[in-house]
Write an enzyme that holds these catalytic residues in place. Structure first.
Site, PDB file in Angstrom:
ATOM      1  N   SER A 190      -7.052  -1.929  -0.664  1.00 10.36           N
ATOM      2  CA  SER A 190      -6.466  -1.124  -1.752  1.00 10.36           C
ATOM      3  C   SER A 190      -7.504  -0.195  -2.390  1.00 10.36           C
ATOM      4  CB  SER A 190      -5.839  -2.039  -2.803  1.00 10.36           C
ATOM      5  OG  SER A 190      -6.694  -3.115  -3.119  1.00 10.36           O
ATOM      6  N   ASP A 232     -13.677 -12.905 -13.048  1.00  9.12           N
ATOM      7  CA  ASP A 232     -12.327 -13.449 -12.915  1.00  9.12           C
ATOM      8  C   ASP A 232     -11.345 -12.374 -13.407  1.00  9.12           C
ATOM      9  OD1 ASP A 232     -10.190 -15.459 -12.685  1.00  9.12           O
ATOM     10  OD2 ASP A 232     -10.137 -15.208 -14.852  1.00  9.12           O
ATOM     11  N   HIS A 281       0.815  -1.216   0.000  1.00  2.00           N
ATOM     12  CA  HIS A 281       0.000   0.000   0.000  1.00  2.00           C
ATOM     13  C   HIS A 281       0.849   1.267   0.000  1.00  2.00           C
ATOM     14  CE1 HIS A 281      -3.605  -2.490   1.648  1.00  2.00           C
ATOM     15  NE2 HIS A 281      -3.509  -2.556   0.331  1.00  2.00           N
ATOM     16  N   HIS A 317      -7.860  -7.435  -8.080  1.00  2.00           N
ATOM     17  CA  HIS A 317      -8.211  -8.304  -6.945  1.00  2.00           C
ATOM     18  C   HIS A 317      -8.390  -7.379  -5.742  1.00  2.00           C
ATOM     19  CE1 HIS A 317      -5.926 -10.973  -9.652  1.00  2.00           C
ATOM     20  NE2 HIS A 317      -6.481 -12.016  -9.053  1.00  2.00           N
ATOM     21  N   ASP A 350      -3.124  -8.151  -7.480  1.00  2.00           N
ATOM     22  CA  ASP A 350      -2.786  -8.564  -6.109  1.00  2.00           C
ATOM     23  C   ASP A 350      -3.536  -9.847  -5.741  1.00  2.00           C
ATOM     24  OD1 ASP A 350      -1.960  -8.544  -3.458  1.00  2.00           O
ATOM     25  OD2 ASP A 350      -3.512  -7.124  -2.835  1.00  2.00           O
TER      26      ASP A 350
HETATM   27  C1  LIG Z   1      -4.800 -10.391  -1.463  1.00  2.00           C
HETATM   28  S1  LIG Z   1      -6.522 -10.143  -1.537  1.00  2.00           S
HETATM   29  C2  LIG Z   1      -6.678  -8.526  -2.147  1.00  2.00           C
HETATM   30  C3  LIG Z   1      -6.250  -7.443  -1.213  1.00  2.00           C
HETATM   31  C4  LIG Z   1      -6.431  -6.055  -1.756  1.00  2.00           C
HETATM   32  N1  LIG Z   1      -5.892  -5.907  -3.098  1.00  2.00           N
HETATM   33  C5  LIG Z   1      -5.752  -5.038  -0.857  1.00  2.00           C
HETATM   34  O1  LIG Z   1      -4.598  -4.656  -1.123  1.00  2.00           O
HETATM   35  O2  LIG Z   1      -6.374  -4.597   0.105  1.00  2.00           O
HETATM   36  C6  LIG Z   1      -6.957 -11.097  -2.957  1.00  2.00           C
HETATM   37  C7  LIG Z   1      -8.418 -10.983  -3.383  1.00  2.00           C
HETATM   38  O3  LIG Z   1      -8.534 -11.611  -4.659  1.00  2.00           O
HETATM   39  C8  LIG Z   1      -9.829 -12.179  -4.763  1.00  2.00           C
HETATM   40  N2  LIG Z   1      -9.722 -13.179  -5.846  1.00  2.00           N
HETATM   41  C9  LIG Z   1      -9.193 -14.428  -5.799  1.00  2.00           C
HETATM   42  N3  LIG Z   1      -9.167 -14.988  -7.026  1.00  2.00           N
HETATM   43  C10 LIG Z   1      -9.683 -14.058  -7.889  1.00  2.00           C
HETATM   44  C11 LIG Z   1      -9.885 -14.012  -9.290  1.00  2.00           C
HETATM   45  N4  LIG Z   1      -9.560 -15.051 -10.080  1.00  2.00           N
HETATM   46  N5  LIG Z   1     -10.417 -12.893  -9.832  1.00  2.00           N
HETATM   47  C12 LIG Z   1     -10.754 -11.843  -9.045  1.00  2.00           C
HETATM   48  N6  LIG Z   1     -10.585 -11.824  -7.706  1.00  2.00           N
HETATM   49  C13 LIG Z   1     -10.044 -12.910  -7.139  1.00  2.00           C
HETATM   50  C14 LIG Z   1     -10.109 -12.715  -3.387  1.00  2.00           C
HETATM   51  O4  LIG Z   1     -11.503 -12.791  -3.164  1.00  2.00           O
HETATM   52  C15 LIG Z   1      -9.415 -11.693  -2.478  1.00  2.00           C
HETATM   53  O5  LIG Z   1     -10.358 -10.741  -2.013  1.00  2.00           O
END
Ligand SMILES: C[S@@+](CC[C@H](N)C(=O)[O-])C[C@H]1O[C@@H](n2cnc3c(N)ncnc32)[C@H](O)[C@@H]1O
Length: 278
Positions: free
Chosen positions: A101, A144, A18, A41, A165
């Site tokens: 994020s 996705d 961040h 993500h 992410d």
């Molecule tokens: C590491 S967390 C994200 C944290 C966020 N970016 C932050 O910095 O606060 C990963 C996220 O990706 C989502 N996720 C997992 N696989 C995914 C996919 N194929 N497409 C979109 N989102 C996905 C999960 O639900 C989760 O909320």
């Protein structure tokens, strides 16, 4: 999917990511022209640190907590920390909420900028929807990430940042990222792409090679390790962010921030931080 970011919110990896994100957005905001941030993500917009999950893992105690207690911080951490402090105005020297994020990004946007936030997981998408439904600068998707990104590029502003992410639960995550970048870059070659990754496996070497082979102007690799990797009994202790098409001289902006973070997080002066073009 088992991954739940509530366990990890505010840990060293989140803060590292961040701080870099806030500096990339601040750099984009130095020019008047509008920009778009695409958060592939996004997770939740806010994480309560008193939640059962955060309380159980205690990861924030080795991440945001020691940072918020500092008084003299480098300028490259200030914009980020101001957001965290404003969010926790009622909690002196401690943390009630840690931002995702999307929250951080939306706070740093100017009126001419846009955020596109995506999460495929229903509860995270619902939380994003609740938080941003009345915000005309934010567009949400529940798709996705790897299918979505090439489909929506380039953004109409033709200037912007893409944050990738993923949870890295899938053993093929590194390959999915590279395949997606190969589709995304021809559509938006001038975009800044910031990709977070854990540093814990031998597979990291092939990731570096694949990044080097991409058709981009530069790839700036920022990494931090809070202890020596062979002591890795504490869960994740090292991570990185690779920035494709990094802004000019971004390494000079971010290096003092990472040095400072490493100083407050390193166990017995172990581990390292690095900022280098690969
Ligand atoms: C590491 S967390 C994200 C944290 C966020 N970016 C932050 O910095 O606060 C990963 C996220 O990706 C989502 N996720 C997992 N696989 C995914 C996919 N194929 N497409 C979109 N989102 C996905 C999960 O639900 C989760 O909320």
């Amino acid at each position: 999917m088992n991954y739940d970011h509530h366990y990890h919110a505010g840990n060293f990896a989140d803060v590292f990511k961040h701080v870099i994100l806030a500096n990339l957005i601040t750099t984009l905001a130095q020019k008047e022209k509008p920009f778009c941030v695409i958060d592939t993500h996004a997770g939740y917009n806010l994480y309560p640190i008193q939640s059962e999950e955060a309380h159980k893992s205690q990861e924030f105690k080795r991440g945001i907590l020691p940072l918020i207690q500092q008084s003299k911080i480098p300028s490259a951490i200030q914009a980020y920390l101001t957001i965290i402090r404003n969010l926790n105005r009622n909690a002196s020297d401690t943390i009630q909420y840690y931002p995702g994020s999307s929250y951080l990004t939306s706070t740093l946007l100017r009126s001419q900028d846009q955020l596109i936030a995506n999460d495929s997981h229903q509860p995270a998408y619902e939380a994003l929807h609740k938080a941003f439904r009345n915000n005309s600068q934010v567009t949400l998707h529940q798709r996705d990430a790897y299918e979505l990104l090439p489909a929506i590029l380039p953004p109409k502003e033709k200037r912007g940042l893409i944050l990738i992410d993923p949870p890295f639960e899938n053993p093929h995550e590194f390959q999915s990222i590279i395949q997606t970048l190969k589709k995304a870059l021809p559509r938006f070659p001038t975009g800044i792409y910031a990709i977070w990754y854990p540093v814990k496996e031998a597979s990291i070497t092939s990731f570096y090679h694949a990044i080097k082979a991409l058709p981009v102007k530069n790839s700036l690799c920022c990494e931090i390790a809070t202890t020596n990797l062979q002591h890795n009994l504490l869960g994740l202790t090292a991570c990185g962010m690779v920035i494709l098409n990094a802004p000019w001289q971004f390494e000079k902006t971010i290096e003092p921030a990472l040095k400072y973070l490493w100083t407050i997080w390193s166990l017995n002066q172990e581990g390292h931080y690095s900022v280098k073009y690969i």
